[in-house]
Design an enzyme around this catalytic site. Sequence first.
Site, PDB file in Angstrom:
ATOM      1  N   SER A  82      86.469  34.046  35.246  1.00  0.00           N
ATOM      2  CA  SER A  82      85.770  34.253  33.975  1.00  0.00           C
ATOM      3  C   SER A  82      84.453  35.016  34.206  1.00  0.00           C
ATOM      4  CB  SER A  82      85.545  32.894  33.291  1.00  0.00           C
ATOM      5  OG  SER A  82      85.247  33.054  31.931  1.00  0.00           O
ATOM      6  N   ASP A 207      95.767  32.034  27.248  1.00  0.00           N
ATOM      7  CA  ASP A 207      94.307  32.148  27.260  1.00  0.00           C
ATOM      8  C   ASP A 207      93.775  32.658  25.914  1.00  0.00           C
ATOM      9  OD1 ASP A 207      91.625  32.533  27.898  1.00  0.00           O
ATOM     10  OD2 ASP A 207      92.044  33.459  29.832  1.00  0.00           O
ATOM     11  N   HIS A 235      92.946  29.382  30.124  1.00  0.00           N
ATOM     12  CA  HIS A 235      91.824  30.057  30.765  1.00  0.00           C
ATOM     13  C   HIS A 235      91.515  29.520  32.171  1.00  0.00           C
ATOM     14  CE1 HIS A 235      88.449  32.788  30.577  1.00  0.00           C
ATOM     15  NE2 HIS A 235      87.594  31.826  30.862  1.00  0.00           N
TER      16      HIS A 235
END
Length: 260
Positions: A82, A207, A235
């Site tokens: 991320s 996600d 995610h």
Amino acid sequence: MSELWWQTKGEGNIDLVLLHGWGLNAEVWHCISAELSSQFRLHLVDLPGYGRSQNFGALTLPEMAEIVLAQAPEQAVFLGWSLGGLVASQIALTHPGRVRALITVASSPCFTARGDWPGIKPEVLTGFQQQLSEDFQRTVERFLALQTLGTQTARQDARALKAVVLEQPMPEVEVLNGGLEILKTVDLREQLAELQMPLLRLYGYLDGLVPRKVAALLDERCPQSESVIFLKAAHAPFISHPQAFCEQIFAFEKSLKIID
């Protein structure tokens, strides 16, 4: 003086630096660190301002990347999840000689939706920034819940993420705001296509923050890279599917040895 929390474990010949996402800390890798350290020399890092790396304040992406690089091995594989994927990508772009290979997990060179590029709506990130000052804890919890939405183990995965946050010192609001600002404004799409080192991109099919369409778009822009989508993951694929995740990392490591 501010100091970056950094832990090294494992006896492998390849250095692997793990960079976590927004709001979290290196404990997020707990479910896979033992497995990975069987093959790599593992470097667990709390990004500047997060977890045990306190007193940094809000930073830009280049500043964050330079602080991490200052403590990194001379040559390493950088794996970023991320926001950590942006930090790892920035390091690869500015110091390619220090990066043996790059792995991004549920990450995008541009997190914000722009034109025909899929991503998070800017107003959503702005909303999180406004809510941080009003109800800090609840805003972080909402963001963590978004990361596991849709998976079969969503509740359990969200609890795991929350436990990681509460286990270590919480980031300051200005640090979290700075992180959201990076997610909202940074765009590395053009530069990423120029990378020469091996690049593995891992995604979750479910996600809600980095849409799976990003994988296909980067397949076109970065034909030298490889992408894998975990069909039942969101995610945080390394939390919901730790075994399958580690298998991908080990397969990538073997390909690096072939290249050498």
